[in-house]
Design an enzyme around this catalytic site. Structure first.
Site, PDB file in Angstrom:
ATOM      1  N   HIS A 124       8.676  -7.764 -26.304  1.00 16.99           N
ATOM      2  CA  HIS A 124       8.905  -7.607 -24.870  1.00 16.99           C
ATOM      3  C   HIS A 124       9.155  -6.113 -24.605  1.00 16.99           C
ATOM      4  CE1 HIS A 124      11.297  -7.707 -21.123  1.00 16.99           C
ATOM      5  NE2 HIS A 124      10.747  -8.869 -20.888  1.00 16.99           N
ATOM      6  N   ASP A 201      16.059  -9.541 -31.198  1.00 19.35           N
ATOM      7  CA  ASP A 201      16.006  -9.825 -29.768  1.00 19.35           C
ATOM      8  C   ASP A 201      15.969 -11.345 -29.616  1.00 19.35           C
ATOM      9  OD1 ASP A 201      13.604  -9.037 -27.102  1.00 19.35           O
ATOM     10  OD2 ASP A 201      15.366 -10.347 -27.173  1.00 19.35           O
ATOM     11  N   GLN A 204      14.754 -15.089 -26.030  1.00 12.95           N
ATOM     12  CA  GLN A 204      14.002 -16.344 -25.901  1.00 12.95           C
ATOM     13  C   GLN A 204      14.489 -17.425 -26.866  1.00 12.95           C
ATOM     14  OE1 GLN A 204      11.826 -17.363 -23.683  1.00 12.95           O
ATOM     15  NE2 GLN A 204      11.854 -15.436 -22.579  1.00 12.95           N
ATOM     16  N   LYS A 227      19.012 -16.976 -19.435  1.00 15.92           N
ATOM     17  CA  LYS A 227      18.085 -17.835 -20.171  1.00 15.92           C
ATOM     18  C   LYS A 227      18.799 -18.930 -20.935  1.00 15.92           C
ATOM     19  CE  LYS A 227      15.015 -14.031 -21.051  1.00 15.92           C
ATOM     20  NZ  LYS A 227      14.206 -13.964 -19.836  1.00 15.92           N
ATOM     21  N   CYS A 365       5.889  -8.832 -19.277  1.00 16.11           N
ATOM     22  CA  CYS A 365       6.524  -7.648 -19.892  1.00 16.11           C
ATOM     23  C   CYS A 365       6.158  -7.552 -21.374  1.00 16.11           C
ATOM     24  CB  CYS A 365       8.033  -7.676 -19.729  1.00 16.11           C
ATOM     25  SG  CYS A 365       8.568  -7.517 -18.042  1.00 16.11           S
TER      26      CYS A 365
HETATM   27  C1  LIG Z   1      11.990 -11.663 -25.613  1.00 15.03           C
HETATM   28  C2  LIG Z   1      12.686 -11.005 -24.435  1.00 15.03           C
HETATM   29  N1  LIG Z   1      13.418  -9.889 -24.660  1.00 15.03           N
HETATM   30  C3  LIG Z   1      14.074  -9.276 -23.652  1.00 15.03           C
HETATM   31  C4  LIG Z   1      13.989  -9.759 -22.363  1.00 15.03           C
HETATM   32  C5  LIG Z   1      14.758  -9.050 -21.261  1.00 15.03           C
HETATM   33  O1  LIG Z   1      15.776  -9.908 -20.792  1.00 15.03           O
HETATM   34  P1  LIG Z   1      16.549  -9.504 -19.447  1.00 15.03           P
HETATM   35  O2  LIG Z   1      15.508  -9.323 -18.420  1.00 15.03           O
HETATM   36  O3  LIG Z   1      17.471 -10.656 -19.180  1.00 15.03           O
HETATM   37  O4  LIG Z   1      17.303  -8.231 -19.779  1.00 15.03           O
HETATM   38  C6  LIG Z   1      13.232 -10.894 -22.081  1.00 15.03           C
HETATM   39  C7  LIG Z   1      13.135 -11.397 -20.663  1.00 15.03           C
HETATM   40  N2  LIG Z   1      12.105 -12.369 -20.437  1.00 15.03           N
HETATM   41  C8  LIG Z   1      11.249 -12.140 -19.340  1.00 15.03           C
HETATM   42  C9  LIG Z   1      11.909 -12.191 -17.986  1.00 15.03           C
HETATM   43  O5  LIG Z   1      10.896 -12.846 -17.146  1.00 15.03           O
HETATM   44  N3  LIG Z   1       9.895 -13.414 -17.934  1.00 15.03           N
HETATM   45  C10 LIG Z   1      10.116 -13.121 -19.273  1.00 15.03           C
HETATM   46  O6  LIG Z   1       9.515 -13.559 -20.210  1.00 15.03           O
HETATM   47  C11 LIG Z   1      12.576 -11.545 -23.131  1.00 15.03           C
HETATM   48  O7  LIG Z   1      11.862 -12.663 -22.925  1.00 15.03           O
END
Ligand SMILES: Cc1ncc(COP(=O)(O)O)c(CN[C@@H]2CONC2=O)c1O
Length: 407
Positions: A124, A201, A204, A227, A365
């Site tokens: 991400h 990380d 998820q 989440k 992202c």
């Molecule tokens: C694997 C992973 N790492 C970091 C983040 C960042 O998390 P925060 O936004 O809470 O700081 C996300 C957010 N997931 C995104 C948010 O919207 N869709 C997604 O898949 C994520 O899925």
């Protein structure tokens, strides 16, 4: 199907009764953010109704009550991920801020010009850009371990990149774009054999499986409350105490100090050294309520139920001509990314919304993942413990109707 209390759970989430354009909501955008049970909503409103004040140094009753709830939530987080101490639980805004904290504190103090930071090609942006910023500041170099067409880390390539110049490994426990669950135990063992710390990380992974940071032996673990069926605006950085003790503060301000003079300030002890300013008090309490809720169900039960949902969704998706699943790793969490011939993912998302179905369409992202697959975006259905096979059937019928009209 396992005997999972699905109807009781669904009744706990008021938003699931919403109608979207006159249709029953089918919420399948959980990888972006999960919905909240009454227990979380009530914990937050109860705090504001009965116990709210600013925390820590207050001597009046409300401040003591709010502090007890806040620090009680920290203990719940500690126990939920089996950390050794509350000192290892740092409240931040979310996974993004947690990675930035490690990059700017641990990274600035330990990673120098010519050093390398190793991530994977499935990350991400929150686990890419903070390291790029650190590389720009320090002269360090970002290295990327590749993935294969199934969306799995090519472990042999990862191992080959684990050189003596690597100063930190930062990898997704589970990919948000592909659903891939990485072999993190193996990754950590290989990195630790070279005394390289590992950040996982867990944004998820945390809502889908039991996470035990001491069993994993990871050095840092980051996740977001929203989440985990908790509120947005709160997240957690777990770090081994010895590492956190040695790290300089991330931000300056109130609460992270013990004494301030114009000549020099003395910093507070853990975890407060990393918690400058007034925190998101109600959100932290809400996260604690989310953890209580999940503990009552059992993460092993959640994982088993969601695994069956994903298997069913994958089996149904594979029957649809013109649908290509993006990410078919052997070990996957509850995410189904896909593309349809001749239909842009944004049109898929828009059309499904007209049927009451909420999925996410875009790069999630994870632009490097999209580049790898040669697609501008994907449509992503992502599941949670309150979803059902019937909802998956609604999704599949919706996809089929799109193909009939636009395919
Ligand atoms: C694997 C992973 N790492 C970091 C983040 C960042 O998390 P925060 O936004 O809470 O700081 C996300 C957010 N997931 C995104 C948010 O919207 N869709 C997604 O898949 C994520 O899925």
């Amino acid at each position: 199907m396992t005997t999972f209390p699905i109807e009781k759970i669904r009744a706990d989430f008021p938003i699931l009764a919403e109608k979207i354009r006159g249709k029953d909501l089918v919420y399948l955008d959980n990888a972006a953010s999960c919905q909240k049970p009454n227990a979380v909503i009530d914990a937050i409103s109860d705090l504001y109704r009965h116990d709210y004040a600013n925390i820590h140094r207050g001597v009046h009753t409300l401040s003591v009550r709010a502090t007890d709830k806040f620090e009680g939530a920290r203990t719940k987080v500690k126990d939920f991920i089996n950390a050794a101490s509350e000192k290892e639980i740092i409240f931040v805004r979310g996974a993004t801020e947690a990675v930035n904290l490690v990059s700017q504190s641990y990274g600035r103090a330990n990673i120098k010009a010519g050093d390398e930071i190793l991530i994977t090609a499935m990350e991400h942006h929150s686990n890419i850009v903070p390291w790029q910023l650190l590389c720009e500041q320090s002269g360090a170099v970002l290295k990327v371990a590749p993935i294969n067409l199934k969306g799995e880390l090519i472990y042999s390539e990862f191992a080959a990149l684990l050189s003596d110049r690597i100063r930190l490994v930062a990898v997704a426990h589970m990919s948000n774009a592909l659903g891939t669950i990485n072999p993190v135990e193996k990754i950590i063992a290989a990195a630790h054999a070279r005394n390289i710390p590992v950040l996982l990380d867990g944004a998820q992974a945390i809502p889908h499986m039991k996470v035990d940071v001491r069993a994993l032996d990871c050095d840092f673990y980051v996740f977001s409350g929203h989440k985990l069926y908790g509120p947005s605006g709160v997240g957690v950085l777990y770090g081994k105490q010895a590492l956190l003790e040695a790290m300089p503060p991330y931000q300056g301000g109130g609460d992270m100090i013990r004494r301030v003079t114009f000549e020099k300030s003395e910093y507070n002890t853990l975890p407060y050294k990393f918690e400058a300013g007034t925190p998101s008090i109600a959100d932290v309490v809400g996260l604690g309520a989310a953890i209580d809720y999940l503990n009552a169900i059992g993460m092993e039960n959640v994982a088993a139920y969601e695994a069956e949902l994903l298997d069913y969704a994958t089996e149904q998706a594979r029957k649809i001509k013109g649908l290509r699943i993006i990410g078919e790793a052997e070990h996957k969490g509850a995410i189904l990314s896909f593309v349809l011939d001749h239909i842009h993912p944004h049109d898929i998302g828009t059309m499904l919304d007209s049927l009451g179905i909420a999925i996410r369409a875009g790069h999630h992202c994870a632009m490097p993942v999209m580049d790898f697959y040669g697609v501008p975006a994907t449509a992503r259905a992502s599941f949670a413990m309150y979803n059902t096979r019937a909802e998956i059937d609604v999704l599949m019928r919706g996809i089929e109707s799109l193909i009939k009209v636009f395919g």
